[in-house]
Scaffold this motif. Structure first.
Motif, mmCIF file in Angstrom:
data_model
loop_
_atom_site.group_PDB
_atom_site.id
_atom_site.type_symbol
_atom_site.label_atom_id
_atom_site.label_comp_id
_atom_site.label_asym_id
_atom_site.label_seq_id
_atom_site.Cartn_x
_atom_site.Cartn_y
_atom_site.Cartn_z
ATOM 1 N N LEU A 29 -4.924 10.171 40.110
ATOM 2 C CA LEU A 29 -6.192 10.119 41.144
ATOM 3 C C LEU A 29 -6.470 9.760 42.517
ATOM 4 N N LEU A 30 -5.112 9.801 43.382
ATOM 5 C CA LEU A 30 -5.136 8.626 44.826
ATOM 6 C C LEU A 30 -5.410 10.359 45.341
ATOM 7 N N GLY A 31 -4.621 11.480 44.929
ATOM 8 C CA GLY A 31 -4.043 12.839 45.835
ATOM 9 C C GLY A 31 -2.564 12.476 46.583
ATOM 10 N N HIS A 32 -1.699 11.524 45.414
ATOM 11 C CA HIS A 32 -0.754 11.562 46.490
ATOM 12 C C HIS A 32 0.347 12.590 46.856
ATOM 13 N N ALA A 33 1.244 13.255 47.703
ATOM 14 C CA ALA A 33 1.763 14.080 48.053
ATOM 15 C C ALA A 33 2.767 13.414 47.432
ATOM 16 N N THR A 34 3.803 12.365 47.271
ATOM 17 C CA THR A 34 4.934 11.983 46.894
ATOM 18 C C THR A 34 4.918 11.423 45.904
ATOM 19 N N LEU A 73 -13.074 6.223 42.287
ATOM 20 C CA LEU A 73 -11.732 7.188 42.172
ATOM 21 C C LEU A 73 -11.492 7.172 43.930
ATOM 22 N N GLY A 74 -11.321 5.433 44.402
ATOM 23 C CA GLY A 74 -10.017 5.418 45.265
ATOM 24 C C GLY A 74 -10.300 5.934 46.335
ATOM 25 N N LEU A 75 -11.526 6.707 47.117
ATOM 26 C CA LEU A 75 -11.704 7.694 47.987
ATOM 27 C C LEU A 75 -11.480 6.815 49.243
ATOM 28 N N ARG A 76 -10.923 6.929 50.337
ATOM 29 C CA ARG A 76 -11.102 7.311 51.655
ATOM 30 C C ARG A 76 -12.199 6.819 52.087
ATOM 31 N N HIS A 133 -11.586 -4.864 54.076
ATOM 32 C CA HIS A 133 -11.430 -3.299 54.641
ATOM 33 C C HIS A 133 -11.361 -2.171 53.279
ATOM 34 N N ALA A 134 -11.800 -1.518 53.978
ATOM 35 C CA ALA A 134 -12.281 -0.380 53.216
ATOM 36 C C ALA A 134 -11.195 0.035 52.084
ATOM 37 N N HIS A 135 -10.059 0.628 52.708
ATOM 38 C CA HIS A 135 -8.460 0.935 52.412
ATOM 39 C C HIS A 135 -8.521 -0.153 51.061
ATOM 40 N N ARG A 136 -8.681 -1.764 50.457
ATOM 41 C CA ARG A 136 -8.121 -2.654 50.259
ATOM 42 C C ARG A 136 -8.944 -1.836 48.227
ATOM 43 N N LEU A 137 -10.610 -1.373 48.440
ATOM 44 C CA LEU A 137 -11.259 -0.209 47.267
ATOM 45 C C LEU A 137 -10.337 1.216 47.103
ATOM 46 N N ARG A 138 -9.634 1.478 47.608
ATOM 47 C CA ARG A 138 -8.538 2.558 47.304
ATOM 48 C C ARG A 138 -7.826 1.848 46.341
#
Length: 307
Positions: free
Chosen positions: A275-280, A157-160, A250-255
């Motif tokens: 999926l990642l909730g990007h604003a733009t 799910l690409g969570l932080r 690092h954790a962000h690589r799973l995102r």
């Protein structure tokens, strides 16, 4: 705060951080995740410049001292990480000045941190690396079951890391197989729960210590169970990556890995953004480096001479 005969105004670092945290609540209406982040970076700064092990005289700070600290960070951290640390330091210094702990506003000494999104290529795990990572936790133990559920959730799910730490039991809608996630900006993102994620969560929750007063999903395994912090979640990723022989992950690589999986599976950039909730859309386009074939629908036909 105490003043000595020579005019030095000492303040305990713990007290300074508590004052700063109260300001973030009342003056900035900051989320708990943001407060934890900013106070952690402010404490690191104070520990570095402190004249003693536990106290500091903020009035004695100088612009060159602040600049030297930021310069040293720049030699050890990537631009995006440095930008976050610099932001936290600016806010702390502005607070210290406004609250009278400093007679000068030293926020200008932090300086700007320039980052170029177009030059930043997200780095994801390849499928074989992800398989090795997910195989690392010992699922015969409570800790391994928890780590596996955490890793599957982040990679699918690409969570932080902070979003995982803040996930609560009430956020999981089992009846409709959905999970609510509090993301950047205070927004709430509703995501479907894939079968493997749901199974991993159930396996962990069935073994999780009970009773417990905490409603957070992921708890620590040592001593009295408490909710995992962003740092604790990050350590789980890094520890299991080392066990899998992947080195530092690092954790962000799973995102990034979750985004890559969407594109490899034939998904669109719009789906990655959702999926990642990007604003733009600009943020999502950083992932265009993963798969050039998925960029073809975005390309306009090359004009033919004479038409």
């Amino acid at each position: 705060m105490s003043t000595t005969d020579d005019g030095t105004r000492w303040i305990m670092i713990d007290d300074a951080i508590k004052d700063f945290d109260r300001y973030l609540i009342t003056g900035k209406n900051a989320s708990e995740m943001t407060r934890q982040c900013y106070t952690r970076h402010a404490r690191a700064f104070l520990n570095t410049v402190a004249q003693s092990a536990a106290a500091v005289d903020l009035e004695q700070l100088s612009g060159p001292q602040v600049r030297s600290y930021v310069t040293d960070l720049g030699e050890r951290y990537a631009p995006q990480s440095l930008k976050l640390k610099a932001t936290a330091l600016r806010i702390f210094l502005r607070f210290a000045w406004m609250s009278g702990q400093m007679s000068s506003d030293l926020t200008g000494a932090v300086g700007p941190v320039i980052t170029h999104r177009s030059g930043k290529i997200p780095k994801a795990l390849h499928l074989d690396e992800l398989v090795r990572l997910l195989a690392a936790p010992d699922r015969r133990t409570l800790g391994g079951t928890r780590d596996y559920a955490l890793l599957v959730l982040m990679s699918r799910l690409g969570l932080r890391a902070g979003e995982v730490g803040g996930l609560r039991l009430d956020d999981i809608d089992w009846a409709h197989a959905k999970v609510r996630v509090r993301v950047k900006g205070g927004n709430v993102l509703e995501l479907p729960i894939p079968g493997d994620v749901g199974s991993a969560l159930v396996e962990y929750l069935q073994r999780r210590p009970t009773p417990t007063p905490h409603r957070e999903v992921f708890l620590t395994n040592y001593g009295a169970p408490v909710p995992m912090t962003r740092g604790a979640v990050t350590q789980v990723v890094e520890r299991n990556a080392r066990t899998a022989g992947l080195g530092m992950v690092h954790a962000h690589r799973l995102r990034h890995s979750a985004a890559r999986a969407v594109l490899v599976g034939g998904g669109t950039f719009e789906e990655v953004g959702e999926l990642l909730g990007h604003a733009t859309r600009q943020v999502t386009m950083a992932y265009s480096s993963f798969d050039l074939a998925s960029m073809r629908p975005l390309a306009r036909p090359w004009p033919v001479r004479g038409q």
